[in-house]
Design a protein around this motif. Sequence first.
Motif, PDB file in Angstrom:
ATOM      1  N   LEU A  57     -50.169 -22.788  39.197  1.00  0.00           N
ATOM      2  CA  LEU A  57     -50.390 -24.171  38.757  1.00  0.00           C
ATOM      3  C   LEU A  57     -49.079 -24.968  38.656  1.00  0.00           C
ATOM      4  CD1 LEU A  57     -53.084 -23.477  36.030  1.00  0.00           C
ATOM      5  CD2 LEU A  57     -53.442 -24.503  38.295  1.00  0.00           C
ATOM      6  N   GLY A  58     -47.948 -24.331  38.999  1.00  0.00           N
ATOM      7  CA  GLY A  58     -46.687 -25.065  39.040  1.00  0.00           C
ATOM      8  C   GLY A  58     -45.646 -24.663  38.017  1.00  0.00           C
ATOM      9  N   TYR A  59     -45.960 -23.794  37.086  1.00  0.00           N
ATOM     10  CA  TYR A  59     -44.985 -23.345  36.078  1.00  0.00           C
ATOM     11  C   TYR A  59     -44.104 -22.269  36.696  1.00  0.00           C
ATOM     12  CZ  TYR A  59     -43.148 -21.367  31.724  1.00  0.00           C
ATOM     13  OH  TYR A  59     -42.332 -20.922  30.718  1.00  0.00           O
ATOM     14  N   SER A  60     -42.780 -22.442  36.636  1.00  0.00           N
ATOM     15  CA  SER A  60     -41.900 -21.461  37.278  1.00  0.00           C
ATOM     16  C   SER A  60     -40.646 -21.168  36.459  1.00  0.00           C
ATOM     17  CB  SER A  60     -41.511 -21.937  38.679  1.00  0.00           C
ATOM     18  OG  SER A  60     -40.808 -23.158  38.615  1.00  0.00           O
ATOM     19  N   ASN A  61     -40.741 -21.233  35.151  1.00  0.00           N
ATOM     20  CA  ASN A  61     -39.596 -20.945  34.293  1.00  0.00           C
ATOM     21  C   ASN A  61     -39.024 -19.559  34.593  1.00  0.00           C
ATOM     22  OD1 ASN A  61     -37.836 -21.596  32.091  1.00  0.00           O
ATOM     23  ND2 ASN A  61     -39.005 -20.185  30.824  1.00  0.00           N
ATOM     24  N   ASN A  62     -37.745 -19.486  34.877  1.00  0.00           N
ATOM     25  CA  ASN A  62     -37.036 -18.232  35.152  1.00  0.00           C
ATOM     26  C   ASN A  62     -37.504 -17.514  36.428  1.00  0.00           C
ATOM     27  OD1 ASN A  62     -35.385 -18.367  32.800  1.00  0.00           O
ATOM     28  ND2 ASN A  62     -37.135 -17.702  31.597  1.00  0.00           N
ATOM     29  N   SER A  63     -38.088 -18.235  37.379  1.00  0.00           N
ATOM     30  CA  SER A  63     -38.475 -17.615  38.653  1.00  0.00           C
ATOM     31  C   SER A  63     -38.494 -18.683  39.740  1.00  0.00           C
ATOM     32  CB  SER A  63     -39.843 -16.948  38.552  1.00  0.00           C
ATOM     33  OG  SER A  63     -40.888 -17.853  38.751  1.00  0.00           O
ATOM     34  N   GLU A  64     -38.675 -18.234  40.967  1.00  0.00           N
ATOM     35  CA  GLU A  64     -38.827 -19.202  42.047  1.00  0.00           C
ATOM     36  C   GLU A  64     -40.171 -19.908  41.889  1.00  0.00           C
ATOM     37  OE1 GLU A  64     -39.038 -17.460  46.003  1.00  0.00           O
ATOM     38  OE2 GLU A  64     -40.395 -15.923  45.282  1.00  0.00           O
ATOM     39  N   SER A  65     -40.249 -21.117  42.386  1.00  0.00           N
ATOM     40  CA  SER A  65     -41.501 -21.872  42.323  1.00  0.00           C
ATOM     41  C   SER A  65     -42.419 -21.445  43.463  1.00  0.00           C
ATOM     42  CB  SER A  65     -41.221 -23.372  42.431  1.00  0.00           C
ATOM     43  OG  SER A  65     -40.753 -23.685  43.728  1.00  0.00           O
ATOM     44  N   LEU A  66     -43.668 -21.860  43.369  1.00  0.00           N
ATOM     45  CA  LEU A  66     -44.623 -21.593  44.442  1.00  0.00           C
ATOM     46  C   LEU A  66     -44.135 -22.198  45.746  1.00  0.00           C
ATOM     47  CD1 LEU A  66     -47.336 -20.632  45.557  1.00  0.00           C
ATOM     48  CD2 LEU A  66     -48.383 -22.686  44.604  1.00  0.00           C
ATOM     49  N   SER A  67     -43.634 -23.419  45.711  1.00  0.00           N
ATOM     50  CA  SER A  67     -43.159 -24.052  46.950  1.00  0.00           C
ATOM     51  C   SER A  67     -41.939 -23.319  47.516  1.00  0.00           C
ATOM     52  CB  SER A  67     -42.864 -25.535  46.734  1.00  0.00           C
ATOM     53  OG  SER A  67     -41.850 -25.718  45.776  1.00  0.00           O
ATOM     54  N   GLU A  68     -41.064 -22.818  46.659  1.00  0.00           N
ATOM     55  CA  GLU A  68     -39.921 -22.035  47.143  1.00  0.00           C
ATOM     56  C   GLU A  68     -40.395 -20.727  47.779  1.00  0.00           C
ATOM     57  OE1 GLU A  68     -36.465 -23.421  43.970  1.00  0.00           O
ATOM     58  OE2 GLU A  68     -37.902 -21.870  43.378  1.00  0.00           O
ATOM     59  N   ALA A  69     -41.397 -20.097  47.171  1.00  0.00           N
ATOM     60  CA  ALA A  69     -41.939 -18.865  47.742  1.00  0.00           C
ATOM     61  C   ALA A  69     -42.617 -19.138  49.083  1.00  0.00           C
ATOM     62  CB  ALA A  69     -42.924 -18.220  46.765  1.00  0.00           C
ATOM     63  N   GLN A  70     -43.268 -20.289  49.222  1.00  0.00           N
ATOM     64  CA  GLN A  70     -43.911 -20.638  50.488  1.00  0.00           C
ATOM     65  C   GLN A  70     -42.876 -20.851  51.591  1.00  0.00           C
ATOM     66  OE1 GLN A  70     -46.265 -23.904  48.985  1.00  0.00           O
ATOM     67  NE2 GLN A  70     -48.109 -22.643  48.921  1.00  0.00           N
ATOM     68  N   VAL A  71     -41.763 -21.471  51.260  1.00  0.00           N
ATOM     69  CA  VAL A  71     -40.681 -21.652  52.233  1.00  0.00           C
ATOM     70  C   VAL A  71     -40.130 -20.283  52.639  1.00  0.00           C
ATOM     71  CG1 VAL A  71     -38.307 -22.500  52.505  1.00  0.00           C
ATOM     72  CG2 VAL A  71     -40.060 -23.981  51.499  1.00  0.00           C
ATOM     73  N   ARG A  72     -39.954 -19.408  51.657  1.00  0.00           N
ATOM     74  CA  ARG A  72     -39.456 -18.061  51.944  1.00  0.00           C
ATOM     75  C   ARG A  72     -40.455 -17.289  52.809  1.00  0.00           C
ATOM     76  NH1 ARG A  72     -39.627 -13.253  49.006  1.00  0.00           N
ATOM     77  NH2 ARG A  72     -40.501 -14.284  47.171  1.00  0.00           N
ATOM     78  N   ALA A  73     -41.747 -17.483  52.577  1.00  0.00           N
ATOM     79  CA  ALA A  73     -42.773 -16.817  53.394  1.00  0.00           C
ATOM     80  C   ALA A  73     -42.670 -17.264  54.848  1.00  0.00           C
ATOM     81  CB  ALA A  73     -44.169 -17.096  52.827  1.00  0.00           C
ATOM     82  N   LYS A  74     -42.416 -18.539  55.078  1.00  0.00           N
ATOM     83  CA  LYS A  74     -42.256 -19.021  56.463  1.00  0.00           C
ATOM     84  C   LYS A  74     -41.058 -18.357  57.133  1.00  0.00           C
ATOM     85  CE  LYS A  74     -44.470 -23.475  55.788  1.00  0.00           C
ATOM     86  NZ  LYS A  74     -44.330 -24.915  55.719  1.00  0.00           N
ATOM     87  N   LYS A  75     -39.956 -18.214  56.401  1.00  0.00           N
ATOM     88  CA  LYS A  75     -38.770 -17.543  56.938  1.00  0.00           C
ATOM     89  C   LYS A  75     -39.070 -16.067  57.207  1.00  0.00           C
ATOM     90  CE  LYS A  75     -35.440 -20.584  54.666  1.00  0.00           C
ATOM     91  NZ  LYS A  75     -34.405 -20.681  53.620  1.00  0.00           N
ATOM     92  N   ALA A  76     -39.823 -15.444  56.310  1.00  0.00           N
ATOM     93  CA  ALA A  76     -40.180 -14.034  56.482  1.00  0.00           C
ATOM     94  C   ALA A  76     -41.036 -13.838  57.725  1.00  0.00           C
ATOM     95  CB  ALA A  76     -40.905 -13.519  55.236  1.00  0.00           C
ATOM     96  N   ILE A  77     -41.952 -14.749  57.972  1.00  0.00           N
ATOM     97  CA  ILE A  77     -42.802 -14.653  59.164  1.00  0.00           C
ATOM     98  C   ILE A  77     -41.970 -14.822  60.427  1.00  0.00           C
ATOM     99  CG2 ILE A  77     -44.645 -15.826  60.460  1.00  0.00           C
ATOM    100  CD1 ILE A  77     -45.492 -13.891  58.145  1.00  0.00           C
ATOM    101  N   ASN A  78     -41.010 -15.727  60.394  1.00  0.00           N
ATOM    102  CA  ASN A  78     -40.115 -15.881  61.549  1.00  0.00           C
ATOM    103  C   ASN A  78     -39.391 -14.565  61.837  1.00  0.00           C
ATOM    104  OD1 ASN A  78     -40.829 -18.553  61.915  1.00  0.00           O
ATOM    105  ND2 ASN A  78     -39.099 -19.347  60.740  1.00  0.00           N
ATOM    106  N   LYS A  79     -38.935 -13.892  60.771  1.00  0.00           N
ATOM    107  CA  LYS A  79     -38.241 -12.617  60.945  1.00  0.00           C
ATOM    108  C   LYS A  79     -39.195 -11.556  61.474  1.00  0.00           C
ATOM    109  CE  LYS A  79     -34.685 -10.080  60.927  1.00  0.00           C
ATOM    110  NZ  LYS A  79     -33.673 -10.318  61.965  1.00  0.00           N
ATOM    111  N   LEU A  80     -40.420 -11.500  60.944  1.00  0.00           N
ATOM    112  CA  LEU A  80     -41.403 -10.535  61.452  1.00  0.00           C
ATOM    113  C   LEU A  80     -41.738 -10.805  62.917  1.00  0.00           C
ATOM    114  CD1 LEU A  80     -43.869 -10.124  58.447  1.00  0.00           C
ATOM    115  CD2 LEU A  80     -42.246  -8.434  59.331  1.00  0.00           C
ATOM    116  N   ASN A  81     -41.868 -12.079  63.286  1.00  0.00           N
ATOM    117  CA  ASN A  81     -42.105 -12.440  64.689  1.00  0.00           C
ATOM    118  C   ASN A  81     -40.971 -11.929  65.571  1.00  0.00           C
ATOM    119  OD1 ASN A  81     -44.585 -13.833  65.148  1.00  0.00           O
ATOM    120  ND2 ASN A  81     -43.788 -15.569  64.003  1.00  0.00           N
TER     121      ASN A  81
END
Length: 129
Positions: A57-81
């Motif tokens: 729901l958007g709370y990310s105190n002391n961690s990466e946010s959902l949007s940051e994790a989504q950006v990281r997931a895109k980078k991870a998929i590029n690496k897997l590709n």
Amino acid sequence: VCSALIRSHDSASELGAKNVTFSDSIFNEAGIPSANWKFPPLSVRIWAIIFRLLWLLGYSNNSESLSEAQVRAKKAINKLNDLAAIHDSVAFIGHGVFNRMLANRLLEAGWSGPKKPNSEYWGFAVYEK
């Protein structure tokens, strides 16, 4: 391919992998927020569920946010590709929520496979390009 977390390497070893070709924090489980709340007194498991829901729901105190994790997931998929193009196939050992994020990105990138990967302990899913 594993996350940088020890449990991912341990899982690969349990599956019989003699070596891990690629390991990187880009594949780590999505962070879970935290707080110093003392009330109400709940089990760690219940707090983890609450904080994961709050994270969605958007709370990310002391961690990466959902949007940051989504950006990281895109980078991870590029690496897997990239790795799949080099090696023809890739076995990836990952973690819960991030596995689901990667599944969505794989499908968006033209891979075929289940919309929801098996989330049970030792569950797996196969994706093909």
